[in-house]
Design an enzyme around this catalytic site. Structure first.
Site, short mmCIF file in Angstrom:
data_model
loop_
_atom_site.label_atom_id
_atom_site.label_comp_id
_atom_site.label_asym_id
_atom_site.label_seq_id
_atom_site.Cartn_x
_atom_site.Cartn_y
_atom_site.Cartn_z
N THR A 46 37.60 -15.86 -29.07
CA THR A 46 38.28 -16.95 -28.38
C THR A 46 37.44 -18.21 -28.37
OG1 THR A 46 39.32 -15.32 -26.94
CG2 THR A 46 39.39 -17.61 -26.23
N TYR A 109 50.69 -11.91 -24.54
CA TYR A 109 52.07 -12.42 -24.50
C TYR A 109 53.11 -11.31 -24.39
CZ TYR A 109 56.16 -15.30 -25.44
OH TYR A 109 57.37 -15.95 -25.33
N TYR A 135 38.70 -5.42 -25.61
CA TYR A 135 38.46 -6.69 -24.92
C TYR A 135 39.57 -6.89 -23.92
CZ TYR A 135 37.71 -11.76 -24.30
OH TYR A 135 37.49 -13.01 -23.78
N ARG A 140 43.98 -14.38 -20.03
CA ARG A 140 44.52 -14.90 -21.29
C ARG A 140 45.68 -14.06 -21.82
NH1 ARG A 140 41.63 -18.85 -23.84
NH2 ARG A 140 39.52 -19.26 -23.06
N LYS A 165 34.64 -4.96 -23.57
CA LYS A 165 34.24 -6.25 -23.00
C LYS A 165 35.19 -6.52 -21.84
CE LYS A 165 33.95 -11.21 -24.01
NZ LYS A 165 34.28 -12.28 -25.00
N ILE A 207 28.85 -10.46 -23.56
CA ILE A 207 29.19 -11.33 -24.68
C ILE A 207 29.43 -12.70 -24.07
CG2 ILE A 207 30.84 -11.85 -26.51
CD1 ILE A 207 31.16 -8.84 -26.92
#
Length: 289
Positions: A46, A109, A135, A140, A165, A207
């Site tokens: 990202t 989404y 992740y 998001r 993550k 990260i």
């Protein structure tokens, strides 16, 4: 996967004024983070504005990063999405021999159920030529990978799903992950701000975004925490706190790109729909430097 403990840098993608990828700046950034004692690098995430890169550009950035790093540290590549079949195609066709692991974001989404998330990652685990790091970033994706789903994947695909993550911001969920993870399963913070408390609970590293611009300080902080030196690390955490705030004040990576541009490492260019940091925040950022 002990080599993926500590600090992974979620590399930005530098752009020239005409918005072409700036490979000279990317080389400067890679060398800067390695001098700062980053433990590994993460490309095409990202923070690298991967959503605005064509597949041709993604492959070129990956190739350049691997050649520049030249085996000095592990490289993790982001390959994820909400089209499972497209993710599988990339895993089957991209040149991943020199990559250590794949970081794959939870489907965004579409908002799948926990079973849908599990089946998505099961397909990836079965197809990937490299170990997979989950992740989880609900801010998001609009969906959360529950601790139960993460542990189910870890147990069902040992050696294939090797870590997560975690950027949910949910400390209770994080503690359930710590309590129930199988031996060797990596727990990686996806949020610079709470890396210190997550390591105190039992996480293995981070990260990081701010490690692009402040790799030496942040690496020192993380490794002090991993060594149990929390009291000694607290002043360093406090000194970085406002800089971490600035990295996310408007969007990521506008903040960290502004830091890097002020340091002369990259130009302050972002691809739409992202824009550079506003003047008022830029003034504060300069004062922090």
């Amino acid at each position: 996967m002990q080599q993926l403990k500590g600090v992974g840098v979620a590399l930005v993608t530098p752009f020239q004024q005409d918005m072409a990828v700036d490979y000279a700046a990317l080389e400067r950034l890679i060398e800067y983070t390695l001098r700062g004692k980053a433990d590994y690098l993460v490309t095409l995430g990202t923070t690298g504005e991967v959503a605005t890169l064509s597949e041709e550009e993604q492959l070129a950035v990956l190739d350049f990063t691997l050649k520049t790093v030249a085996g000095r540290v592990p490289v993790v590549v982001g390959i994820g999405g909400n089209n499972t079949q497209e993710v599988l195609r990339k895993l089957a066709t991209w040149p991943l021999d020199a990559v250590t692991a794949v970081l794959s974001v939870s489907p965004y989404y579409s908002k799948p159920s926990q079973e849908g998330i599990y089946q998505h990652y099961a397909a990836i685990a079965n197809a990937s030529p490299k170990p997979v790091i989950l992740y989880n970033v609900p801010g998001r994706t609009s969906s959360n990978i529950s601790a139960e789903t993460t542990i189910r994947l870890a147990n069902d695909f040992p050696g294939k799903v090797i870590g997560t993550k975690e950027a949910s911001g949910n400390m209770v969920q994080a503690m359930h992950l710590i309590k129930n993870r199988p031996e060797g399963f990596l727990l990686i913070s996806g949020d610079d701000h709470v890396t210190m408390p997550l390591i105190a609970c039992g996480f293995d590293g981070v990260i990081s975004v701010i490690a692009n611009s402040h790799p030496a300080q942040f690496s020192q902080l993380v490794h002090m925490c991993l060594n149990g030196q929390f009291a000694e690390a607290r002043p360093l955490q406090n000194s970085l706190l406002e800089k971490m705030d600035m990295c996310f004040v408007e969007n990521n990576p506008a903040g960290v790109k502004a830091f890097l541009s002020e340091m002369g490492i990259i130009s302050n260019n972002l691809r739409l729909p992202l824009v550079p940091l506003s003047a008022v925040h830029m003034a504060k950022l300069k004062s922090l430097l």
